[in-house]
Design a protein around this motif. Structure first.
Motif, short mmCIF file in Angstrom:
data_model
loop_
_atom_site.label_atom_id
_atom_site.label_comp_id
_atom_site.label_asym_id
_atom_site.label_seq_id
_atom_site.Cartn_x
_atom_site.Cartn_y
_atom_site.Cartn_z
N ARG A 214 9.57 -3.21 -4.48
CA ARG A 214 8.42 -3.29 -3.56
C ARG A 214 7.22 -2.55 -4.14
NH1 ARG A 214 12.35 -2.63 0.54
NH2 ARG A 214 11.97 -0.38 0.57
N GLU A 215 7.45 -1.39 -4.73
CA GLU A 215 6.35 -0.62 -5.32
C GLU A 215 5.72 -1.38 -6.48
OE1 GLU A 215 7.92 3.14 -6.44
OE2 GLU A 215 8.04 3.92 -4.39
N ASN B 247 -6.15 -3.05 -9.30
CA ASN B 247 -4.80 -3.44 -8.92
C ASN B 247 -4.07 -4.13 -10.06
OD1 ASN B 247 -4.00 -2.93 -5.99
ND2 ASN B 247 -6.07 -3.69 -5.73
N GLN C 166 -2.13 -9.05 4.79
CA GLN C 166 -1.75 -8.03 5.77
C GLN C 166 -2.39 -8.33 7.11
OE1 GLN C 166 -2.34 -4.13 4.23
NE2 GLN C 166 -1.91 -3.09 6.15
N GLN D 21 1.76 -9.53 1.59
CA GLN D 21 3.15 -9.61 1.16
C GLN D 21 3.37 -10.85 0.32
OE1 GLN D 21 6.04 -9.77 4.32
NE2 GLN D 21 7.79 -9.76 2.93
N ALA E 116 3.57 -4.24 -5.19
CA ALA E 116 2.43 -3.87 -4.36
C ALA E 116 1.09 -4.19 -5.02
CB ALA E 116 2.49 -2.39 -3.99
N GLN F 264 -4.70 -6.73 0.56
CA GLN F 264 -3.27 -6.50 0.42
C GLN F 264 -2.49 -7.42 1.35
OE1 GLN F 264 -3.17 -4.47 -2.66
NE2 GLN F 264 -1.24 -4.21 -1.59
N ASP G 286 -6.97 -1.29 -1.43
CA ASP G 286 -6.02 -2.07 -0.67
C ASP G 286 -6.65 -3.29 -0.02
OD1 ASP G 286 -7.57 -0.87 1.23
OD2 ASP G 286 -5.92 0.10 2.30
N SER H 51 0.63 -7.98 -5.01
CA SER H 51 0.62 -8.60 -3.69
C SER H 51 -0.76 -8.41 -3.06
CB SER H 51 1.70 -7.97 -2.80
OG SER H 51 2.96 -8.12 -3.40
N ASN H 52 -1.72 -9.03 -3.68
CA ASN H 52 -3.12 -8.78 -3.33
C ASN H 52 -3.91 -10.07 -3.53
OD1 ASN H 52 -6.00 -7.98 -4.11
ND2 ASN H 52 -5.18 -6.05 -3.33
#
Length: 225
Positions: A116-117, A204, A170, A54, A120, A52, A49, A123-124
């Motif tokens: 959203r999943e 990812n 994040q 949005q 994810a 990570q 993560d 979104s990195n």
């Protein structure tokens, strides 16, 4: 529909790689489970993560948020239409080329949670800023560590295009990137080995591509007449 012509050489019985895999496999379950990574042992293992954040979808409803295509290999004249397209409203379009048994166009709808999943993994910061040189370095390092030869994918690459209004890390109140439009090309053999690597951004990316491919096998798909 544009006709695609396959040119098979001696090695030719080997597939038109990733597309064939999606066409041949049956769906893993009755619901799409877009952003799930699975380790070689079969146990779910979340990707790293680090970085990570949005990814804010584009405000243009007709502009795909995510696109997946394949390039290279033994396809003489690849179909220019992306294999999978995902739109900000959750609409999914899947295009199987004329040379496949499921030839045609299909659609399905993701709910907000599924979208959203799926987002994810993309979104990195590490994924959104991946450069070709980094992928080449990863490939060399991983090849040196592999004890067994990998399947020859004949140079087939997965090509992912990621669009968005902005990307905010994040914990940050301000976007790091605006007008996101990133295209990443990664060899399929590299993506297949990603779960065993130490590169979180590669994990990812591989997880996100796996999610897009799972959409193309979903029972929820309906053919567009």
């Amino acid at each position: 529909m544009l006709r695609s012509i396959l040119k098979f050489n001696a090695a030719g019985a080997c597939l038109v790689v990733a597309l064939m895999a999606c066409d041949a496999q049956s769906p893993p379950d009755t619901e799409a489970s877009p952003a799930r990574d699975t380790s070689p042992a079969g146990e779910a293992s979340p990707a790293g993560d680090v970085g990570q954040g949005q990814l804010q979808p584009s405000r243009a409803p007709g502009e795909p948020l995510l696109e997946l295509s394949y390039r290279g290999g033994i396809i003489a004249h690849p179909d220019p239409t992306p294999f999978v397209r995902v739109y900000p409203d959750g609409r999914v379009l899947v295009h199987y080329p004329a040379y496949m048994k499921r030839a045609g166009d299909y659609s399905m709808q993701l709910n907000d949670e599924q979208l959203r999943e799926l987002l994810a993994s993309f979104s990195n910061e590490g994924v959104l800023m991946l450069e070709p040189e980094e992928l080449s370095t990863m490939s060399r390092e991983m090849q040196a560590e592999m004890s067994e030869p990998q399947l020859d994918d004949h140079g087939v690459e997965s090509v992912v295009r990621i669009r968005g209004e902005s990307f905010t890390p994040q914990g940050s109140a301000r976007p790091l990137m605006f007008n996101v439009d990133q295209t990443i090309r990664a060899r399929n053999d590299l993506l297949r080995a990603a779960p065993r690597s130490n590169f979180d951004n590669l994990k990812n990316l591989a997880t996100g591509i796996q999610g897009l491919e799972e959409l193309a096998r979903s029972d929820a798909l309906e053919q567009i007449e």
